[in-house]
Design an enzyme around this catalytic site. Structure first.
Site, PDB file in Angstrom:
ATOM      1  N   GLN A 113       0.857  -1.142  -0.130  1.00 14.62           N
ATOM      2  CA  GLN A 113       0.003  -0.008  -0.009  1.00 14.62           C
ATOM      3  C   GLN A 113       0.859   1.311   0.063  1.00 14.62           C
ATOM      4  O   GLN A 113       1.578   1.595   0.972  1.00 14.62           O
ATOM      5  CB  GLN A 113      -0.809  -0.085   1.189  1.00 14.62           C
ATOM      6  N   GLY A 114       1.007   1.914  -0.992  1.00 20.59           N
ATOM      7  CA  GLY A 114       1.780   3.167  -1.117  1.00 20.59           C
ATOM      8  C   GLY A 114       0.915   4.346  -1.025  1.00 20.59           C
ATOM      9  O   GLY A 114       0.567   5.129  -2.089  1.00 20.59           O
TER      10      GLY A 114
ATOM     11  N   SER B 137       1.242   6.621   2.502  1.00 17.99           N
ATOM     12  CA  SER B 137       1.983   7.395   3.255  1.00 17.99           C
ATOM     13  C   SER B 137       3.306   8.074   2.445  1.00 17.99           C
ATOM     14  O   SER B 137       3.903   7.202   1.948  1.00 17.99           O
ATOM     15  CB  SER B 137       2.434   6.948   4.590  1.00 17.99           C
TER      16      SER B 137
ATOM     17  N   SER C 141       4.201  -1.231   4.127  1.00 21.45           N
ATOM     18  CA  SER C 141       4.658  -2.524   4.650  1.00 21.45           C
ATOM     19  C   SER C 141       4.735  -3.535   3.516  1.00 21.45           C
ATOM     20  O   SER C 141       3.893  -3.498   2.604  1.00 21.45           O
ATOM     21  CB  SER C 141       3.297  -2.979   5.429  1.00 21.45           C
TER      22      SER C 141
ATOM     23  N   GLU D 235      -9.863  -1.295   5.172  1.00 20.62           N
ATOM     24  CA  GLU D 235      -8.618  -1.522   5.966  1.00 20.62           C
ATOM     25  C   GLU D 235      -8.909  -1.337   7.410  1.00 20.62           C
ATOM     26  O   GLU D 235      -8.787  -2.393   7.915  1.00 20.62           O
ATOM     27  CB  GLU D 235      -7.374  -0.394   5.691  1.00 20.62           C
TER      28      GLU D 235
ATOM     29  N   SER E 198      -4.687   6.949  12.652  1.00 18.84           N
ATOM     30  CA  SER E 198      -4.095   6.903  14.290  1.00 18.84           C
ATOM     31  C   SER E 198      -5.148   7.114  15.194  1.00 18.84           C
ATOM     32  O   SER E 198      -6.343   7.444  14.617  1.00 18.84           O
ATOM     33  CB  SER E 198      -3.283   8.234  14.564  1.00 18.84           C
TER      34      SER E 198
ATOM     35  N   GLU F 154      -5.891   9.296  17.318  1.00 18.61           N
ATOM     36  CA  GLU F 154      -6.386  10.559  17.086  1.00 18.61           C
ATOM     37  C   GLU F 154      -7.368  10.927  15.889  1.00 18.61           C
ATOM     38  O   GLU F 154      -8.224  11.599  16.125  1.00 18.61           O
ATOM     39  CB  GLU F 154      -5.493  11.651  17.406  1.00 18.61           C
TER      40      GLU F 154
HETATM   41  C1  LIG Z   1       3.488  -0.777  11.334  1.00 17.79           C
HETATM   42  C2  LIG Z   1       3.126   0.105  10.436  1.00 17.79           C
HETATM   43  C3  LIG Z   1       2.862  -0.120   9.200  1.00 17.79           C
HETATM   44  C4  LIG Z   1       2.116   0.739   8.169  1.00 17.79           C
HETATM   45  N1  LIG Z   1       2.048   0.266   6.814  1.00 17.79           N
HETATM   46  C5  LIG Z   1       1.556   1.315   5.916  1.00 17.79           C
HETATM   47  C6  LIG Z   1       1.455   0.907   4.563  1.00 17.79           C
HETATM   48  O1  LIG Z   1       1.491  -0.282   4.358  1.00 17.79           O
HETATM   49  N2  LIG Z   1       1.341   1.738   3.694  1.00 17.79           N
HETATM   50  C7  LIG Z   1       0.976   3.085   4.030  1.00 17.79           C
HETATM   51  O2  LIG Z   1       0.943   3.984   2.972  1.00 17.79           O
HETATM   52  N3  LIG Z   1       1.332   3.378   5.358  1.00 17.79           N
HETATM   53  C8  LIG Z   1       1.672   2.620   6.185  1.00 17.79           C
HETATM   54  N4  LIG Z   1       1.997   2.999   7.600  1.00 17.79           N
HETATM   55  C9  LIG Z   1       1.793   4.539   7.859  1.00 17.79           C
HETATM   56  C10 LIG Z   1       0.589   4.970   8.767  1.00 17.79           C
HETATM   57  O3  LIG Z   1      -0.327   5.068   7.901  1.00 17.79           O
HETATM   58  C11 LIG Z   1       1.005   6.681   9.253  1.00 17.79           C
HETATM   59  O4  LIG Z   1       2.190   6.250  10.221  1.00 17.79           O
HETATM   60  C12 LIG Z   1      -0.002   7.061  10.043  1.00 17.79           C
HETATM   61  O5  LIG Z   1      -0.960   7.660   8.884  1.00 17.79           O
HETATM   62  C13 LIG Z   1       0.620   8.287  10.797  1.00 17.79           C
HETATM   63  O6  LIG Z   1       1.128   9.183   9.698  1.00 17.79           O
HETATM   64  P1  LIG Z   1       2.608   9.721  10.348  1.00 17.79           P
HETATM   65  O7  LIG Z   1       3.409   8.566  10.559  1.00 17.79           O
HETATM   66  O8  LIG Z   1       3.241  10.746   9.378  1.00 17.79           O
HETATM   67  O9  LIG Z   1       2.265  10.316  11.808  1.00 17.79           O
HETATM   68  P2  LIG Z   1       1.738  12.041  11.889  1.00 17.79           P
HETATM   69  O10 LIG Z   1       0.754  11.899  10.973  1.00 17.79           O
HETATM   70  O11 LIG Z   1       2.907  12.865  11.915  1.00 17.79           O
HETATM   71  O12 LIG Z   1       1.041  12.044  13.296  1.00 17.79           O
HETATM   72  C14 LIG Z   1       1.713  12.136  14.598  1.00 17.79           C
HETATM   73  C15 LIG Z   1       1.144  12.459  15.820  1.00 17.79           C
HETATM   74  O13 LIG Z   1       0.165  13.501  15.606  1.00 17.79           O
HETATM   75  C16 LIG Z   1      -1.195  13.193  15.599  1.00 17.79           C
HETATM   76  N5  LIG Z   1      -1.877  14.028  14.936  1.00 17.79           N
HETATM   77  C17 LIG Z   1      -1.800  14.079  13.505  1.00 17.79           C
HETATM   78  N6  LIG Z   1      -2.855  14.914  12.930  1.00 17.79           N
HETATM   79  C18 LIG Z   1      -3.655  15.201  14.076  1.00 17.79           C
HETATM   80  C19 LIG Z   1      -4.958  15.537  14.182  1.00 17.79           C
HETATM   81  N7  LIG Z   1      -5.336  16.318  13.098  1.00 17.79           N
HETATM   82  N8  LIG Z   1      -5.399  15.822  15.233  1.00 17.79           N
HETATM   83  C20 LIG Z   1      -4.877  15.198  16.555  1.00 17.79           C
HETATM   84  N9  LIG Z   1      -3.603  14.689  16.316  1.00 17.79           N
HETATM   85  C21 LIG Z   1      -3.125  14.372  15.040  1.00 17.79           C
HETATM   86  C22 LIG Z   1      -1.083  11.520  15.286  1.00 17.79           C
HETATM   87  O14 LIG Z   1      -2.363  11.054  15.857  1.00 17.79           O
HETATM   88  C23 LIG Z   1       0.144  11.195  15.854  1.00 17.79           C
HETATM   89  O15 LIG Z   1      -0.013  10.941  17.407  1.00 17.79           O
HETATM   90  C24 LIG Z   1       2.197   2.013   8.549  1.00 17.79           C
HETATM   91  C25 LIG Z   1       2.690   2.570   9.752  1.00 17.79           C
HETATM   92  C26 LIG Z   1       2.949   1.701  10.780  1.00 17.79           C
HETATM   93  C27 LIG Z   1       3.377   1.986  12.118  1.00 17.79           C
END
Ligand SMILES: Cc1cc2nc3c(=O)[nH]c(=O)nc-3n(C[C@H](O)[C@H](O)[C@H](O)COP(=O)(O)OP(=O)(O)OC[C@H]3O[C@@H](n4cnc5c(N)ncnc54)[C@H](O)[C@@H]3O)c2cc1C
Lengths: 383, 393
Positions: free
Chosen positions: B133-134, B136, B168, B250, B376, B378
């Site tokens: 899944q591309g 993020s 992933s 998902e 997440s 949140e």
């Molecule tokens: C094990 C794992 C597998 C994954 N697999 C994939 C995958 O296969 N494909 C893919 O595309 N992505 C994947 N992801 C990515 C995942 O979808 C992102 O990590 C997730 O969407 C959060 O984005 P970020 O990491 O940039 O965190 P950020 O968005 O930067 O968030 C940081 C913190 O800020 C909080 N936050 C952000 N915005 C808000 C808001 N509006 N209000 C309140 N709080 C907020 C978040 O909840 C978090 O606590 C994976 C992640 C993990 C951990």
């Protein structure tokens, strides 16, 4: 929402309409004095409203048809209790139509059923369970003694609190005919007319303006035909009864919690501070989202337990405790947040939040507290 | 009416039971299916797994309610549920389960054209093609729509340039479903949904080590990657709508699974001892375990109730509520498992720790991801507040 049949859906809609029009929260206010406590002249419910409930058939929902009931089952009665919980409608519906009727259905012989069920079903008789004896629901510490006298029994001891005790005509009294407190063997249930000589009832002026009572038994004489079930073998029946009572109050609590939550949402959508609707603040949005999740768990647990009673599921004891404990946690949190999220106005007697808070704390203790039911669930599941 | 349905159900249950008994390799009983789903090499090296996968693929029971021309078995979701239950009863797992079946498949069924469905669904149904899944990117996580990976129309093909992250299984995937920017003048309205062959020239996937030690996910670089025109799903710039739908699938699959977690009580008695009254000999820990187990039971009842209520079949807004309940309950359970094992639950490697103990430590570390991925905690609360509860802003 569980899958309802047409009758149940109608019953629920009818109950919702009636509660809104006939028993809105303002009706409960008439039971309170202006200081926010219970009124001394009140009896803790509205007899005219009770007569209407009986007329609609609610008091007979669990009674068999040949004794004037409709035999619709616990899910149906649960739906009504939920609607009553929404507006905090005060009535002996749970004590009488659920607990007392269940006792007679499960434990009563033909003569006892014929004697009591028609009156309970048509609302002319109010019944209740007299079980607890101290500040905590503790069936394992049951001590009220029944000693043989003549061909019957003499009861001596105290029951407190007895729900709807001041208005009940019939009390199902749990006593020890033999064996010490803490032993299951020797527990016997008696059907006692509350007008019996030697039985004194004293009102308990509770925060929620309902009127439970202390029952003092001073050598109250009961005849042998007052024994419900087998002498000395009442523990299982009592357990089954307590499970049903716990699920019933959990259904009421589900209603109170969901209405309290809706009231919170209304306020979050309208109250303006800092030039913004407070519901746009993320801290409050997330609190609401989490409470909504808890409410979902509660609805599932309560419906599961109601259906389990109707289906004779042997897992009922654990499911009843799951329902009561989950409802307890959720209503506790939501009723507290109802005050918090309304700010100052939530602290006033004029606002409904306090009424929900008061009823919540009472309901949490009724038929076993959250802690009690969690402990019981733990034992039943090997923890 | 009800009765004949009940008989049909029972008949199918017996049929499923018999077929599964005859075809599920006993060597795989109680082996967690995730080890094959998560790792291509483990899957390829296990002959029984391959046999099991092929049998389920031929039968169409990995995705029983898909049409047979797409590799399914033309069955209803009730049949699917029965197959799942019978499978669980013998300690089995669905070898076809993958990102393909959980996310892309249902999305293609709704938004793909017939050629795309025929090209991809049968390979998802046989689990011969692994997908990643591309979505993020380094600058686009929760705020996914701010993604920057460019997709330019070159007339006879698309040209993709940019970087994805946290993808992933990208290093093991055959294909990638990605969202890319086709219009820079609009945020959500400038995104398209693209199917990319990972064997294409210009793609590099670099594994990232997680706190749990696994290399679950990768950074993926796209450098002048050519993608055929027919690989764009739906309309150009319609990708956000499609991606949101996929994210619902998902979340739904994330909150739906993990039905049959085992109670912690036997282990707790083993590690903590039993008091004179037969209780786990650690009142505080016991109380927290009980609380967690009760929440789990109420949660399972809620999953069941929501499924009954969703008469139209598709996932709804309730999914966000379920996902947060689930992640919270499972994370807490992972903590409790390690806590009840005490120092033995803190091993990373070596014979001093049992396999279950090492797994418990890693599972605890990995569980922290549950409230991050798939939207997440949140972000789910934001969704619930706005869409389910109707709060403003
Ligand atoms: C094990 C794992 C597998 C994954 N697999 C994939 C995958 O296969 N494909 C893919 O595309 N992505 C994947 N992801 C990515 C995942 O979808 C992102 O990590 C997730 O969407 C959060 O984005 P970020 O990491 O940039 O965190 P950020 O968005 O930067 O968030 C940081 C913190 O800020 C909080 N936050 C952000 N915005 C808000 C808001 N509006 N209000 C309140 N709080 C907020 C978040 O909840 C978090 O606590 C994976 C992640 C993990 C951990």
């Amino acid at each position: 929402m569980a899958v309802l049949n047409e009758e149940q859906q109608m019953l629920k809609d009818m109950a919702a309409d009636w509660a809104r029009e006939r028993m809105p929260v303002t009706a409960l206010r008439s039971l309170y004095d202006h200081g926010g406590g219970g009124r001394a002249d009140s009896i803790g419910y509205d007899p005219e409203a009770w007569a209407e409930m009986a007329q609609m058939g609610w008091t007979g929902i669990l009674a068999p048809q040949d004794h004037g009931g409709s035999d619709f089952g616990y899910l149906s009665l649960g739906l009504i209790l939920e609607e009553m919980g929404k507006t905090l409608a005060a009535s002996p519906l749970l004590s009488s139509a659920l607990v007392a009727v269940s006792a007679l259905r499960m434990g009563g012989d033909d003569a006892q059923q014929a004697r009591w069920l028609p009156g309970l079903a048509d609302g002319s008789v109010i019944g209740t369970l007299a079980l607890d004896e101290g500040p905590h629901h503790a069936p394992e510490r049951l001590a009220l003694a029944a000693t043989p006298s003549g061909d019957g029994w003499t009861l001596s001891g105290i029951k407190r609190p007895v729900q709807d005790g001041m208005v009940a005509h019939l009390a199902i009294v749990a006593a020890h005919t033999s064996g010490a407190p803490g032993v299951r063997d020797g527990i016997t249930l008696f059907l006692v007319d509350t007008a019996a000589p030697g039985l004194t009832r004293t009102p308990l002026d509770q925060i929620d303006a309902r009127l439970p009572a202390t029952f003092t038994f001073d050598k109250v004489i009961v005849s042998p035909d007052a024994v419900l079930g087998e002498v000395g073998q009442g523990a299982d029946l009592l357990d089954a009864l307590r499970d049903r009572a716990a699920v019933g109050i959990a259904a009421e609590m589900l209603g109170s919690a969901s209405q309290a939550f809706d009231t919170i949402l209304d306020y979050l959508r309208t109250r303006v501070q800092f030039g913004a609707i407070i519901g746009s603040f993320q801290a409050l949005q997330h609190r609401a989202a989490c409470l909504f999740g808890e409410l979902q768990l509660t609805r599932s647990a309560v419906e599961l337990a109601l259906v389990a009673i109707d289906e004779g599921d042997t897992a009922l004891p654990a499911l009843a405790s799951l329902a009561k404990a989950t409802a307890g946690d959720t209503l506790h949190a939501i009723s507290s947040q109802m005050v918090q999220l309304h700010g100052g106005i939530g602290m006033t007697h004029e606002h409904d939040a306090g009424l929900y808070l008061k009823r919540a704390r009472v309901a949490e203790q009724c038929y076993g507290s959250t802690a009690w039911h969690r402990e019981r669930w733990a034992r039943l599941n090997g923890y | 009416m009800v009765e004949s349905e009940a008989i049909d159900e029972q008949a199918f249950r017996l049929e499923a039971r018999a077929w599964l008994k005859a075809n599920f390799p006993p060597s795989l009983a109680h082996v967690p299916g995730l080890i094959f789903q998560g790792d291509r090499h483990t899957a390829e090296a296990n002959a029984d797994y391959q046999l099991w996968r092929q049998r389920m693929a031929d039968k169409g029971w990995g995705v029983p309610n898909w049409a047979s021309r797409y590799g399914g078995a033309d069955l209803t979701s009730l049949h699917g549920k029965i197959i799942g239950e019978e499978l669980t009863a013998i300690g089995g797992f669905n070898p076809i389960r993958s990102y393909g079946t959980m996310m892309l498949g249902p999305t293609l069924l709704e938004y793909g054209n017939e050629a795309q469905k025929l090209e991809h669904l049968p390979f998802i149904a046989s689990h011969e093609r692994r997908w990643c899944q591309g979505f993020s990117e380094p600058g686009a996580g929760s705020d996914l729509a701010s993604l920057q990976t460019r997709c330019t129309d070159m007339g006879d093909h698309w040209l993709v340039n940019g970087q994805k992250i946290w993808t992933s299984g990208a290093d093991q995937a055959d294909w990638c479903f990605a969202i890319v920017r086709t219009d820079t003048s609009r945020k959500q309205g400038g995104i398209s949904f693209l199917l990319i062959d990972m064997a294409s020239e210009g793609i590099e996937a670099r594994p990232i080590v997680l706190i749990s030690g696994s290399t679950h996910f990768c950074e993926v670089f796209f450098n002048d990657v050519k993608v055929p025109k027919g690989n764009l799903v739906g309309q150009v710039n319609q990708g956000w709508t499609i991606a949101k739908r996929l994210l619902q699938f998902e979340r739904n699959s994330l909150s739906e699974v993990k039905a049959d977690i085992t109670p912690l009580s036997p282990l707790a008695h083993e590690y903590l001892g039993t008091d004179a009254l037969g209780r786990i000999d650690s009142p505080d820990l016991r109380a927290r375990m009980v609380h967690n187990a009760m929440r789990h039971e109420a949660y399972m009842a809620t999953v069941h109730r929501f499924a009954q209520e969703a008469k139209n079949g598709g996932p709804s807004n309730g999914v966000s509520t379920l996902k947060n309940l689930w992640s919270g309950i499972i994370q807490e359970r992972s903590e409790l498992l390690v806590e009840l094992m005490g120092a033995n639950g803190l091993g990373w490697a070596g014979d001093a720790y049992g396999e279950a103990e090492r797994e418990a430590a890693r599972a605890l570390l990995h569980s922290k991801a549950f409230s991050i991925y798939g939207g997440s905690f949140e972000v789910q609360n934001n969704i619930t507040a706005k869409h389910t509860l109707g709060l403003p802003g």
